[in-house]
Design a protein around this motif. Sequence first.
Motif, PDB file in Angstrom:
ATOM      1  N   ILE A 108      -7.023   0.794   3.973  1.00 37.41           N
ATOM      2  CA  ILE A 108      -8.257   0.641   4.733  1.00 37.41           C
ATOM      3  C   ILE A 108      -9.485   0.548   3.839  1.00 37.41           C
ATOM      4  CG2 ILE A 108      -9.776   1.800   6.392  1.00 37.41           C
ATOM      5  CD1 ILE A 108      -7.206   2.912   7.671  1.00 37.41           C
ATOM      6  N   LYS A 109      -9.551   1.337   2.793  1.00 40.68           N
ATOM      7  CA  LYS A 109     -10.780   1.428   2.015  1.00 40.68           C
ATOM      8  C   LYS A 109     -10.771   0.650   0.708  1.00 40.68           C
ATOM      9  CE  LYS A 109     -12.476   5.493   4.076  1.00 40.68           C
ATOM     10  NZ  LYS A 109     -13.659   5.224   4.803  1.00 40.68           N
ATOM     11  N   GLN A 110      -9.604   0.300   0.180  1.00 36.78           N
ATOM     12  CA  GLN A 110      -9.582  -0.293  -1.144  1.00 36.78           C
ATOM     13  C   GLN A 110      -8.916  -1.659  -1.205  1.00 36.78           C
ATOM     14  OE1 GLN A 110      -7.664   2.735  -3.470  1.00 36.78           O
ATOM     15  NE2 GLN A 110      -9.423   4.097  -3.378  1.00 36.78           N
ATOM     16  N   SER A 111      -8.676  -2.298  -0.081  1.00 41.47           N
ATOM     17  CA  SER A 111      -8.014  -3.599  -0.111  1.00 41.47           C
ATOM     18  C   SER A 111      -9.052  -4.719  -0.141  1.00 41.47           C
ATOM     19  CB  SER A 111      -7.096  -3.761   1.095  1.00 41.47           C
ATOM     20  OG  SER A 111      -7.852  -3.788   2.280  1.00 41.47           O
ATOM     21  N   MET A 154     -16.354  -6.049   4.981  1.00 38.81           N
ATOM     22  CA  MET A 154     -17.610  -5.307   4.899  1.00 38.81           C
ATOM     23  C   MET A 154     -18.753  -6.201   4.406  1.00 38.81           C
ATOM     24  SD  MET A 154     -16.725  -1.442   3.688  1.00 38.81           S
ATOM     25  CE  MET A 154     -15.613  -1.850   2.361  1.00 38.81           C
ATOM     26  N   TRP A 198       0.829  -1.201   0.000  1.00 39.92           N
ATOM     27  CA  TRP A 198       0.000   0.000   0.000  1.00 39.92           C
ATOM     28  C   TRP A 198       0.866   1.254   0.000  1.00 39.92           C
ATOM     29  CZ3 TRP A 198       0.471   2.786   4.597  1.00 39.92           C
ATOM     30  CH2 TRP A 198       0.968   2.092   5.677  1.00 39.92           C
ATOM     31  N   SER A 225     -10.492  -5.598   3.287  1.00 39.75           N
ATOM     32  CA  SER A 225     -11.467  -4.608   3.741  1.00 39.75           C
ATOM     33  C   SER A 225     -12.832  -4.845   3.097  1.00 39.75           C
ATOM     34  CB  SER A 225     -10.957  -3.206   3.415  1.00 39.75           C
ATOM     35  OG  SER A 225     -11.927  -2.248   3.753  1.00 39.75           O
ATOM     36  N   MET A 226     -12.832  -5.085   1.804  1.00 38.73           N
ATOM     37  CA  MET A 226     -14.095  -5.351   1.101  1.00 38.73           C
ATOM     38  C   MET A 226     -14.736  -6.649   1.594  1.00 38.73           C
ATOM     39  SD  MET A 226     -14.725  -2.926  -0.867  1.00 38.73           S
ATOM     40  CE  MET A 226     -13.842  -1.488  -1.395  1.00 38.73           C
ATOM     41  N   THR A 258      -5.295   5.256   3.302  1.00 34.78           N
ATOM     42  CA  THR A 258      -6.614   5.198   2.683  1.00 34.78           C
ATOM     43  C   THR A 258      -6.723   3.994   1.762  1.00 34.78           C
ATOM     44  OG1 THR A 258      -6.748   7.599   2.774  1.00 34.78           O
ATOM     45  CG2 THR A 258      -8.280   6.481   1.302  1.00 34.78           C
ATOM     46  N   THR A 259      -5.694   3.734   0.998  1.00 35.10           N
ATOM     47  CA  THR A 259      -5.694   2.577   0.104  1.00 35.10           C
ATOM     48  C   THR A 259      -5.803   1.289   0.899  1.00 35.10           C
ATOM     49  OG1 THR A 259      -4.294   3.790  -1.449  1.00 35.10           O
ATOM     50  CG2 THR A 259      -4.409   1.412  -1.719  1.00 35.10           C
TER      51      THR A 259
END
Length: 109
Positions: free
Chosen positions: A48-51, A58, A41, A54-55, A45-46
Motif C-alpha cells: 500500500i505505501k511503497q509500491s 498519490m 509484496w 501507490s506513489m 504495508t509494502t
Amino acid sequence: NIRFPLSPLMRALTFLTPVACAFLNSVCGMFINLKIPEYGWTSETTLIKQSIPSMAGMLGGLVAGLLPVIALVLLKDIDAGLVTSVLTILIAAGAFFLWQYIRKQEIPA
C-alpha cells in the motif's frame, strides 16, 4: 459562508470538484494497478505505501487537485465559476471514461 459569500454554483462546486478529483484518483490507481501489478509484496504495508502504483496514484491525485487552482490563476480574467465548472466536468468525464475502460479489462491472474 458568512465571511465569504459564494454563489450557488460555487457553493456546489466546493463539494463536487473534490469528489470528481477523488474519483479520478481512485480509478487512476486501479488503472495503474492493472497495468503494473505488484505480486512480490511481503506485507500489506509494502504493497500500500511503497509500491510504484501507490506513489503514481498519490502524485496523480495531487496534480488533479491542483489543476483547478492553476487554471484559476492562469485564467483570472474569466469567471471562476465557469473555469471550475469546465474543469470539474473534464475531470469527472476523464474519470468516467477511465472507469469504463477498466471495466472492460481482463484481471491478470
